[in-house]
Design an enzyme around this catalytic site. Structure first.
Site, short mmCIF file in Angstrom:
data_model
loop_
_atom_site.label_atom_id
_atom_site.label_comp_id
_atom_site.label_asym_id
_atom_site.label_seq_id
_atom_site.Cartn_x
_atom_site.Cartn_y
_atom_site.Cartn_z
N PHE A 155 -3.83 1.94 -9.22
CA PHE A 155 -4.84 2.63 -10.01
C PHE A 155 -5.89 3.27 -9.12
O PHE A 155 -7.09 3.06 -9.26
CB PHE A 155 -5.49 1.67 -11.01
CG PHE A 155 -6.11 2.38 -12.19
CD1 PHE A 155 -5.36 3.22 -12.98
CD2 PHE A 155 -7.45 2.19 -12.50
CE1 PHE A 155 -5.93 3.89 -14.06
CE2 PHE A 155 -8.03 2.83 -13.59
CZ PHE A 155 -7.26 3.69 -14.37
N ILE A 158 -5.24 9.24 -7.83
CA ILE A 158 -4.14 10.00 -8.44
C ILE A 158 -3.70 9.34 -9.73
O ILE A 158 -3.46 10.01 -10.74
CB ILE A 158 -2.97 10.13 -7.45
CG1 ILE A 158 -3.40 10.95 -6.23
CG2 ILE A 158 -1.76 10.76 -8.12
CD1 ILE A 158 -2.40 10.96 -5.09
N ARG A 178 -3.78 -5.23 -8.97
CA ARG A 178 -4.22 -6.61 -8.74
C ARG A 178 -5.71 -6.81 -8.98
O ARG A 178 -6.16 -7.94 -9.12
CB ARG A 178 -3.85 -7.05 -7.32
CG ARG A 178 -2.33 -7.04 -7.11
CD ARG A 178 -1.91 -7.80 -5.86
NE ARG A 178 -0.48 -7.70 -5.66
CZ ARG A 178 0.42 -8.43 -6.30
NH1 ARG A 178 0.03 -9.31 -7.21
NH2 ARG A 178 1.71 -8.28 -6.06
N ARG A 236 5.21 7.11 -1.82
CA ARG A 236 5.95 7.09 -0.56
C ARG A 236 7.36 6.61 -0.86
O ARG A 236 7.58 5.72 -1.67
CB ARG A 236 5.28 6.18 0.47
CG ARG A 236 4.02 6.77 1.10
CD ARG A 236 4.35 7.95 1.99
NE ARG A 236 3.18 8.47 2.69
CZ ARG A 236 2.45 9.49 2.29
NH1 ARG A 236 2.77 10.11 1.14
NH2 ARG A 236 1.43 9.92 3.01
N GLU A 265 13.06 11.22 5.36
CA GLU A 265 12.79 12.64 5.07
C GLU A 265 13.00 13.46 6.33
O GLU A 265 12.55 13.07 7.40
CB GLU A 265 11.35 12.79 4.55
CG GLU A 265 11.15 12.11 3.21
CD GLU A 265 9.76 12.34 2.61
OE1 GLU A 265 8.96 13.09 3.22
OE2 GLU A 265 9.49 11.79 1.54
N HIS A 284 9.16 16.70 -1.39
CA HIS A 284 7.83 16.22 -1.00
C HIS A 284 6.77 17.33 -1.16
O HIS A 284 6.10 17.71 -0.19
CB HIS A 284 7.83 15.69 0.42
CG HIS A 284 6.73 14.68 0.67
ND1 HIS A 284 6.88 13.59 1.48
CD2 HIS A 284 5.46 14.61 0.19
CE1 HIS A 284 5.75 12.90 1.52
NE2 HIS A 284 4.88 13.50 0.73
N ILE A 285 6.61 17.79 -2.40
CA ILE A 285 5.69 18.91 -2.66
C ILE A 285 4.51 18.50 -3.55
O ILE A 285 3.88 19.35 -4.18
CB ILE A 285 6.44 20.09 -3.30
CG1 ILE A 285 7.12 19.68 -4.62
CG2 ILE A 285 7.46 20.67 -2.33
CD1 ILE A 285 7.67 20.86 -5.42
#
Length: 326
Positions: A155, A158, A178, A236, A265, A284-285
């Site tokens: 949280f 983003i 948590r 990730r 990647e 990965h954009i």
């Protein structure tokens, strides 16, 4: 002093650097692709300052090649490419670029949900490849976001931006983190890890990569999810055990996935993810907008500029080192 920039950045930032600090010697990677490890190590030998991309590992090897390095500024919110213990041992300052990529990544998270649930990739492929022969009542049926339960893991900034968008779509949101959350909006509830896995129609990952989150999504956690659920990952790649995910998607234990990040990647050419029709793959954009990449480069530079002006960089990752640098 020499500033090394290991990736292509907006020319406006280069212009500002030259204007604000003409005393700096600049070396910028402007070639296609990413800088090679060999070239990175060679450039680091006489670097005093570096602006790095998430593709560059800043570790003991690099620091041993960079005896003059005083600060490294990562042009990313994540910093799992930094060995913070090695940086602390070498007394090298480190920063990242939080905040500025929040909205772009949240937008892409919602886009991935729509791509997967509404089967947009399959629909467009059918049209482009001349397989669409006309409207049918059961053609390309997908699912709505409206009324679905979105499980958000983590949280941070983003995640909170995704919550706002999900509520606007009429979704119910449950969160696992948590720390205790208070004053959550209507239709948002904090739940246990087990509750989130078992109750979500969509699970969206918004955690950094740490030893605790490595393969957080694995065979066991996937087995707890609904077979009708989908997984979204814009955090990730290594937060997800890709072998376990592939197995779940192949056997129908999971309905679909939308991935912007991968364990390796670029995605290996032989990855089975490429073969699965119920997966949407993006390169990965998450932060790939003109506005955000400019803001990221500016913030990385402004962290460097603060240091050069004798001020504490605003996004310092190892605050304990700052008194030694005054």
């Amino acid at each position: 002093m020499k500033l090394v920039i290991t990736g292509r950045v907006d020319p406006r930032v280069i212009q500002e650097i030259r204007s604000r600090r003409p005393d700096l010697s600049l070396k910028v990677w402007n070639e296609s692709g990413i800088i090679s490890r060999e070239q990175l190590l060679a450039w680091s030998k006489d670097a005093d300052l570096m602006i790095t991309m998430l593709t560059e590992r800043v570790d003991t090897e690099l620091l041993e090649h960079a005896p003059h390095l005083k600060m490294v500024s990562n042009m990313a919110v994540g910093f799992d490419n930094f060995d913070l213990a090695a940086l602390e041992k070498s007394h090298v300052l480190a920063t990242n670029t939080p905040d500025v990529l929040t909205e772009a990544t949240a937008e892409l998270t919602m886009a991935l949900m729509l791509l997967v649930l509404r089967r947009l990739r399959s629909a467009e492929d059918a049209l482009r490849q001349y397989h669409w022969t006309g409207w049918e009542p059961d053609g390309f049926l997908g699912f709505e976001l409206y009324g679905k339960t979105l499980g958000i893991v983590g949280f941070g900034r983003i995640a909170r931006a995704v919550v706002k968008r999900a509520l606007a779509f009429g979704m119910r949101v449950i969160i696992f983190t948590r720390r205790s959350l208070k004053d959550l909006p209507e239709n948002v509830q904090q739940v246990s890890w087990e509750q989130l896995l078992e109750s979500s129609d969509i699970v969206s990952l918004h955690v950094p990569l740490t030893p605790q989150t490595l393969h957080l999504i694995n065979h066991e956690t996937l087995s707890r999810m609904r077979p009708t659920a989908i997984l979204i990952n814009t955090s990730r790649g290594a937060v997800v055990d890709e072998k376990a995910l592939i197995a779940a998607l192949r056997t129908g234990k999971l309905a679909g996935a939308g991935l912007d990040v991968f364990e390796t990647e670029p995605l290996p050419s032989d990855s089975s993810l490429r073969e699965l029709p119920n997966v949407t793959l993006l390169p990965h954009i998450g932060s790939a907008t003109v506005e955000t990449r400019l803001a990221m480069a500016e913030r990385a530079w402004h962290n460097i500029l603060a240091y050069l002006n004798g001020q504490k960089p605003p996004d310092l990752l190892l605050p304990k080192l700052w008194p030694d640098k005054t």
